[in-house]
Design an enzyme around this catalytic site. Structure first.
Site, PDB file in Angstrom:
ATOM      1  N   CYS A 273       0.849  -1.186   0.000  1.00 34.14           N
ATOM      2  CA  CYS A 273       0.000   0.000   0.000  1.00 34.14           C
ATOM      3  C   CYS A 273       0.884   1.234   0.000  1.00 34.14           C
ATOM      4  O   CYS A 273       2.100   1.150   0.037  1.00 34.14           O
ATOM      5  CB  CYS A 273      -0.859  -0.027   1.263  1.00 34.14           C
ATOM      6  SG  CYS A 273      -1.678  -1.616   1.514  1.00 34.14           S
TER       7      CYS A 273
ATOM      8  N   ARG B 139       1.097   2.029  -5.973  1.00 40.94           N
ATOM      9  CA  ARG B 139       1.435   1.016  -4.972  1.00 40.94           C
ATOM     10  C   ARG B 139       0.224   0.181  -4.576  1.00 40.94           C
ATOM     11  O   ARG B 139       0.372  -0.861  -3.936  1.00 40.94           O
ATOM     12  CB  ARG B 139       2.020   1.668  -3.724  1.00 40.94           C
ATOM     13  CG  ARG B 139       3.253   2.527  -3.980  1.00 40.94           C
ATOM     14  CD  ARG B 139       3.734   3.162  -2.691  1.00 40.94           C
ATOM     15  NE  ARG B 139       4.116   2.137  -1.761  1.00 40.94           N
ATOM     16  CZ  ARG B 139       5.340   1.584  -1.720  1.00 40.94           C
ATOM     17  NH1 ARG B 139       6.242   1.975  -2.582  1.00 40.94           N
ATOM     18  NH2 ARG B 139       5.615   0.643  -0.864  1.00 40.94           N
TER      19      ARG B 139
ATOM     20  N   TRP C 288      -3.702  -1.940  -1.290  1.00 39.23           N
ATOM     21  CA  TRP C 288      -3.683  -3.141  -2.130  1.00 39.23           C
ATOM     22  C   TRP C 288      -4.045  -4.260  -1.164  1.00 39.23           C
ATOM     23  O   TRP C 288      -3.246  -4.660  -0.328  1.00 39.23           O
ATOM     24  CB  TRP C 288      -2.292  -3.369  -2.724  1.00 39.23           C
ATOM     25  CG  TRP C 288      -2.262  -4.452  -3.752  1.00 39.23           C
ATOM     26  CD1 TRP C 288      -2.484  -4.331  -5.092  1.00 39.23           C
ATOM     27  CD2 TRP C 288      -1.967  -5.841  -3.545  1.00 39.23           C
ATOM     28  NE1 TRP C 288      -2.350  -5.560  -5.706  1.00 39.23           N
ATOM     29  CE2 TRP C 288      -2.039  -6.504  -4.794  1.00 39.23           C
ATOM     30  CE3 TRP C 288      -1.653  -6.604  -2.412  1.00 39.23           C
ATOM     31  CZ2 TRP C 288      -1.817  -7.866  -4.945  1.00 39.23           C
ATOM     32  CZ3 TRP C 288      -1.434  -7.973  -2.569  1.00 39.23           C
ATOM     33  CH2 TRP C 288      -1.515  -8.584  -3.822  1.00 39.23           C
TER      34      TRP C 288
ATOM     35  N   ASN D 211       1.135  -0.526   5.957  1.00 40.08           N
ATOM     36  CA  ASN D 211       1.537  -1.204   4.719  1.00 40.08           C
ATOM     37  C   ASN D 211       2.329  -2.438   5.135  1.00 40.08           C
ATOM     38  O   ASN D 211       3.387  -2.307   5.750  1.00 40.08           O
ATOM     39  CB  ASN D 211       2.413  -0.267   3.873  1.00 40.08           C
ATOM     40  CG  ASN D 211       3.041  -0.988   2.693  1.00 40.08           C
ATOM     41  OD1 ASN D 211       2.525  -1.997   2.226  1.00 40.08           O
ATOM     42  ND2 ASN D 211       4.189  -0.491   2.250  1.00 40.08           N
ATOM     43  N   GLY D 212       1.829  -3.624   4.839  1.00 39.36           N
ATOM     44  CA  GLY D 212       2.516  -4.839   5.246  1.00 39.36           C
ATOM     45  C   GLY D 212       1.516  -5.904   5.655  1.00 39.36           C
ATOM     46  O   GLY D 212       0.315  -5.795   5.350  1.00 39.36           O
TER      47      GLY D 212
ATOM     48  N   GLU E 275       9.966 -11.762 -21.220  1.00 42.64           N
ATOM     49  CA  GLU E 275       9.556 -10.408 -20.804  1.00 42.64           C
ATOM     50  C   GLU E 275       8.418  -9.878 -21.681  1.00 42.64           C
ATOM     51  O   GLU E 275       7.495  -9.219 -21.211  1.00 42.64           O
ATOM     52  CB  GLU E 275      10.749  -9.447 -20.844  1.00 42.64           C
ATOM     53  CG  GLU E 275      10.442  -8.001 -20.562  1.00 42.64           C
ATOM     54  CD  GLU E 275       9.827  -7.707 -19.188  1.00 42.64           C
ATOM     55  OE1 GLU E 275       9.376  -6.568 -18.983  1.00 42.64           O
ATOM     56  OE2 GLU E 275       9.753  -8.645 -18.357  1.00 42.64           O
TER      57      GLU E 275
ATOM     58  N   LYS F 234       4.865  -8.617 -20.229  1.00 46.16           N
ATOM     59  CA  LYS F 234       4.285  -7.282 -20.475  1.00 46.16           C
ATOM     60  C   LYS F 234       2.854  -7.403 -20.989  1.00 46.16           C
ATOM     61  O   LYS F 234       1.939  -6.736 -20.522  1.00 46.16           O
ATOM     62  CB  LYS F 234       5.147  -6.490 -21.478  1.00 46.16           C
ATOM     63  CG  LYS F 234       6.440  -5.961 -20.879  1.00 46.16           C
ATOM     64  CD  LYS F 234       6.263  -4.745 -20.095  1.00 46.16           C
ATOM     65  CE  LYS F 234       6.535  -4.761 -18.595  1.00 46.16           C
ATOM     66  NZ  LYS F 234       7.269  -5.746 -17.964  1.00 46.16           N
TER      67      LYS F 234
ATOM     68  N   GLU G 194       0.505  -8.619 -18.131  1.00 49.49           N
ATOM     69  CA  GLU G 194       0.229  -7.771 -16.967  1.00 49.49           C
ATOM     70  C   GLU G 194      -0.542  -6.509 -17.304  1.00 49.49           C
ATOM     71  O   GLU G 194      -1.221  -5.954 -16.432  1.00 49.49           O
ATOM     72  CB  GLU G 194       1.515  -7.457 -16.207  1.00 49.49           C
ATOM     73  CG  GLU G 194       2.526  -6.626 -16.906  1.00 49.49           C
ATOM     74  CD  GLU G 194       3.726  -6.370 -15.983  1.00 49.49           C
ATOM     75  OE1 GLU G 194       3.551  -6.304 -14.750  1.00 49.49           O
ATOM     76  OE2 GLU G 194       4.841  -6.262 -16.527  1.00 49.49           O
TER      77      GLU G 194
ATOM     78  N   HIS H  68       8.257 -30.290 -28.168  1.00 56.30           N
ATOM     79  CA  HIS H  68       8.196 -31.216 -27.025  1.00 56.30           C
ATOM     80  C   HIS H  68       6.919 -31.017 -26.216  1.00 56.30           C
ATOM     81  O   HIS H  68       6.837 -31.437 -25.066  1.00 56.30           O
ATOM     82  CB  HIS H  68       9.441 -31.027 -26.142  1.00 56.30           C
ATOM     83  CG  HIS H  68      10.723 -31.226 -26.883  1.00 56.30           C
ATOM     84  ND1 HIS H  68      11.145 -32.443 -27.357  1.00 56.30           N
ATOM     85  CD2 HIS H  68      11.655 -30.321 -27.276  1.00 56.30           C
ATOM     86  CE1 HIS H  68      12.294 -32.293 -27.994  1.00 56.30           C
ATOM     87  NE2 HIS H  68      12.625 -31.026 -27.972  1.00 56.30           N
TER      88      HIS H  68
ATOM     89  N   LYS I  69       2.990  -1.608  -7.983  1.00 51.97           N
ATOM     90  CA  LYS I  69       4.337  -1.354  -8.479  1.00 51.97           C
ATOM     91  C   LYS I  69       5.415  -1.972  -7.618  1.00 51.97           C
ATOM     92  O   LYS I  69       6.382  -2.553  -8.110  1.00 51.97           O
ATOM     93  CB  LYS I  69       4.569   0.157  -8.569  1.00 51.97           C
ATOM     94  CG  LYS I  69       5.924   0.556  -9.097  1.00 51.97           C
ATOM     95  CD  LYS I  69       6.072   0.177 -10.541  1.00 51.97           C
ATOM     96  CE  LYS I  69       7.418   0.457 -11.149  1.00 51.97           C
ATOM     97  NZ  LYS I  69       7.576  -0.138 -12.461  1.00 51.97           N
TER      98      LYS I  69
HETATM   99  C1  AGP Z   1       7.061  -5.738 -13.957  1.00 49.65           C
HETATM  100  O1  AGP Z   1       6.462  -5.067 -14.957  1.00 49.65           O
HETATM  101  C2  AGP Z   1       6.274  -5.884 -12.719  1.00 49.65           C
HETATM  102  N1  AGP Z   1       5.907  -4.660 -12.188  1.00 49.65           N
HETATM  103  C3  AGP Z   1       6.932  -6.791 -11.698  1.00 49.65           C
HETATM  104  O2  AGP Z   1       7.133  -8.034 -12.281  1.00 49.65           O
HETATM  105  C4  AGP Z   1       8.274  -6.290 -11.159  1.00 49.65           C
HETATM  106  O3  AGP Z   1       9.271  -6.435 -12.105  1.00 49.65           O
HETATM  107  C5  AGP Z   1       8.627  -7.107  -9.915  1.00 49.65           C
HETATM  108  O4  AGP Z   1       7.610  -6.947  -8.971  1.00 49.65           O
HETATM  109  C6  AGP Z   1       9.964  -6.683  -9.333  1.00 49.65           C
HETATM  110  O5  AGP Z   1       9.914  -5.365  -8.919  1.00 49.65           O
HETATM  111  P1  AGP Z   1      11.269  -4.610  -8.549  1.00 49.65           P
HETATM  112  O6  AGP Z   1      12.128  -4.543  -9.774  1.00 49.65           O
HETATM  113  O7  AGP Z   1      10.820  -3.276  -8.044  1.00 49.65           O
HETATM  114  O8  AGP Z   1      11.923  -5.419  -7.463  1.00 49.65           O
END
Ligand code: AGP
Length: 606
Positions: free
Chosen positions: A2, A27, A72, A98-99, A481, A485, A488, A504, A601
């Site tokens: 959060c 966040r 979150w 937050n936690g 990757e 992308k 997500e 396979h 994030k």
């Molecule tokens: C990537 O687009 C995502 N936001 C997520 O996979 C991110 O890379 C991952 O949570 C790691 O975050 P960080 O690089 O801040 O540690």
């Protein structure tokens, strides 16, 4: 994970808290709330975005002391009642958190038996009731908070106010980030500098176990055992402007478009054209120590992990040291054998990802040598590592990582060049890589100019129920990757496979409804990759090829051609078109590009 904000000072807290929460919304964005202290606590909280909260906070919400939260959800679904802040039954204490409190159920049962009335399903509410139970006897709010935290098992970044102490906020950290902002006769606290750079760039990061008392005229910090701690303020490089969209429709498009500059910043002052080496002043290792490592182990989460896979290949190719990458949480919990002659590299854009931070702490406990490749200056992972490389890519606001991913791969190229040149990488190869790195910003500009073509392709493929991404060796992490992308931000199911693995098993999925994005660089595996395209086409599969040349229409429906660099560096360029593809697919599908559902994030919980 959060976002929390706190303010104490002469101005009205509410507008400052709301603006801070707006900037922290990446966040967590499923519910939000604020409370200000003004002859008692006045609170508003809603399910929804910070904008929904702002709509219900009356202008008369006066008072120079307050705390706020954007959520979150982990415990209790997003709702008005489960939103933070949480008050004690007597409405004296307010808490934002937050936690995760792992022993919340046990504490709740004890508190309910003791007469506390719980309104929400959250773990956090136990804190407001616990603090309320000790604040009456305690000499200070800080003492009551410390007593409550002693009973908590779990992670937290918290802010607490007491209606009967309208001049102070108490904040504390264990695992989740808290940064203090030092203003003129006012103080701020937040989960991230983004919420306070508009007001001050003088900040102090709290360490795990630390607690701080904020008053308008200053702050004091204490260790877990109440011993005062001394803090040296840091000056933040970025101003509020860096946290704006800069005229772009979305932060994601801004951050993709910034990459020529951000890559140039990651390279700045780090290439030596005389000896064709990389200067990485923050490694804290001399050449003898650098040569002593026999293996490199890279850890990170999500996109950070995928850039780590590109990094592992660069280190093996340029430094000829065995290297591999692994998801941080998997690494941590499999009780790895930590070796003295292995160099561990932790990657994190935010520098606060809990799985990666905990893995670094585990390595440190076992005597591992850990470098960090991190974007956020002063973050927990950066502070925990023995040395490292800052990306200088600037704040990354969009949940989907793009510029940090690219700059991480560039940082790995610099690290591989450094490790290689203290070993057997020739000056000629060193020069080749230095010149290749210098070409990257210009070549990324060329790729960004392909946006109209890629936008059209994204519209063409966006309605696919599912997509396959394939690549071989250097192309495989790029495919991973690319699939990440698309998943997500567009919510289109996507899988990435080594092209060699298709026959396979996954080839069974191939058909007209499942298009394939194939990463086909002009390297020693070109023919093998083209054969794979033939196998896909033979099963009626559609192919979008990303490579260095157009392909025979018999092998690919569509081609995106990117400029060539050095073979080892090509994966950095081949990733850019996949960022644009995912972005435009998400836009075409009307997704909330910067705040995709269910994500956040910085993942500060396990
Ligand atoms: C990537 O687009 C995502 N936001 C997520 O996979 C991110 O890379 C991952 O949570 C790691 O975050 P960080 O690089 O801040 O540690």
């Amino acid at each position: 994970m959060c976002g929390i904000v706190a303010y104490v000072g002469p101005k009205d807290a509410a507008p400052i808290l709301l603006e801070g929460l707006q900037r922290l919304e990446y966040r967590g964005y499923d519910s939000a709330g604020v409370v200000v202290s003004n002859k008692g606590l006045k609170m508003r909280k809603v399910k929804g975005r910070v904008a929904d909260l702002a709509a219900v906070v009356p202008a008369r919400f006066k008072g120079g002391l307050g705390i706020g939260h954007t959520r979150w959800a982990t415990h209790g679904a997003p709702s008005d009642v489960n939103a933070h802040p949480h008050l004690s039954t007597d409405e004296r204490i307010a808490v934002v958190h937050n936690g995760i409190i792992e022993n919340a159920d046990e504490l709740r049962a004890k508190l309910e038996a003791d007469g506390a009335v719980f309104l929400s399903e959250t773990d956090t509410e136990v804190l407001s009731h616990l603090i309320a139970r000790t604040v009456v006897e305690a000499d200070s709010l800080e003492e009551a908070v410390r007593a409550a935290l002693k009973r908590i098992v779990g992670t937290y970044g918290i802010a607490v106010i007491d209606a009967q102490r309208p001049g102070e906020v108490v904040v504390a950290r264990n695992g989740s980030p808290i940064v203090l902002g030092i203003g003129e006769k006012e103080m701020f606290a937040a989960s991230d500098v983004a919420a306070l750079v508009r007001y001050t760039r003088q900040v102090v990061h709290l360490e795990d176990g630390e607690l701080a008392v904020l008053k308008a005229d200053g702050f004091s910090t204490f260790a877990g055992d109440a011993r005062p701690t001394a803090k040296e303020p840091l000056t933040v490089d970025w101003d509020a402007g860096h946290y704006d969209t800069g005229g772009y429709e979305h932060y994601l498009l801004k951050e993709i478009s910034e990459q020529p500059e951000t890559v140039a910043r990651t390279l700045r002052g780090r290439l030596d054209d005389r000896f064709h080496i990389a200067h990485l002043g923050g490694l804290n290792m001399d050449a003898r120590e650098t040569r002593s490592f026999r293996r490199v182990k890279i850890i990170g989460c999500g996109s950070a992990y995928y850039s780590g896979q590109i990094g592992a290949q660069l280190i093996e190719e340029l430094a000829r040291i065995p290297a591999d990458a692994e998801p941080a949480s998997e690494f941590r919990y499999r009780s790895p054998v930590v070796e003295p002659d292995t160099l561990y590299v932790a990657i994190s854009q935010s520098g606060e990802t809990y799985d990666t931070l905990a893995a670094v702490q585990e390595l440190k406990r076992k005597g591992g040598r850990v470098l960090g490749i991190v974007n956020t200056v002063g973050s927990a992972i950066a502070r925990e590592c023995d040395g490292g490389v800052y990306l200088h890519a600037g704040p990354e606001v969009s949940v989907a990582s793009t510029k940090a991913f690219t700059s991480t791969a560039v940082a790995f190229a610099l690290l591989a060049l450094h490790l290689g040149r203290v070993r057997d990488l020739s000056p000629a190869d060193g020069r080749r890589i230095c010149e290749g790195l210098r070409r990257l910003p210009g070549q990324i500009k060329e790729i960004l100019a392909l946006e109209p073509q890629i936008e059209e392709l994204a519209r063409k493929y966006a309605d696919s129920p599912s997509m396959m991404f394939v690549g071989r060796v250097r192309g495989y992490p790029v495919a991973r990757e690319g699939a990440q992308k698309l998943k997500e931000i567009s919510y289109v199911h996507a899988e990435a496979y080594p092209a060699s693995e298709l026959k396979h098993g996954p080839l069974a999925l191939i058909g007209p409804e499942m298009p394939t994005v194939a990463i086909v660089p002009d390297d020693e595996l070109l023919d093998k990759n083209l054969t794979t395209l033939g196998e896909i086409r033979a099963r009626g599969g559609r192919v979008l090829m990303v490579g260095h040349r157009t392909a025979d229409p018999k092998l690919a429906d569509d081609c995106v051609v990117v400029p060539r660099n050095e073979t080892e560096l090509d994966p950095i360029l081949l990733s850019i078109p996949l960022q644009l593809l995912a972005y435009h697919a998400a836009v075409a599908l009307g997704r909330d590009v910067d705040k995709p559902r269910n994500l956040a994030k910085s993942v500060t919980v396990e």
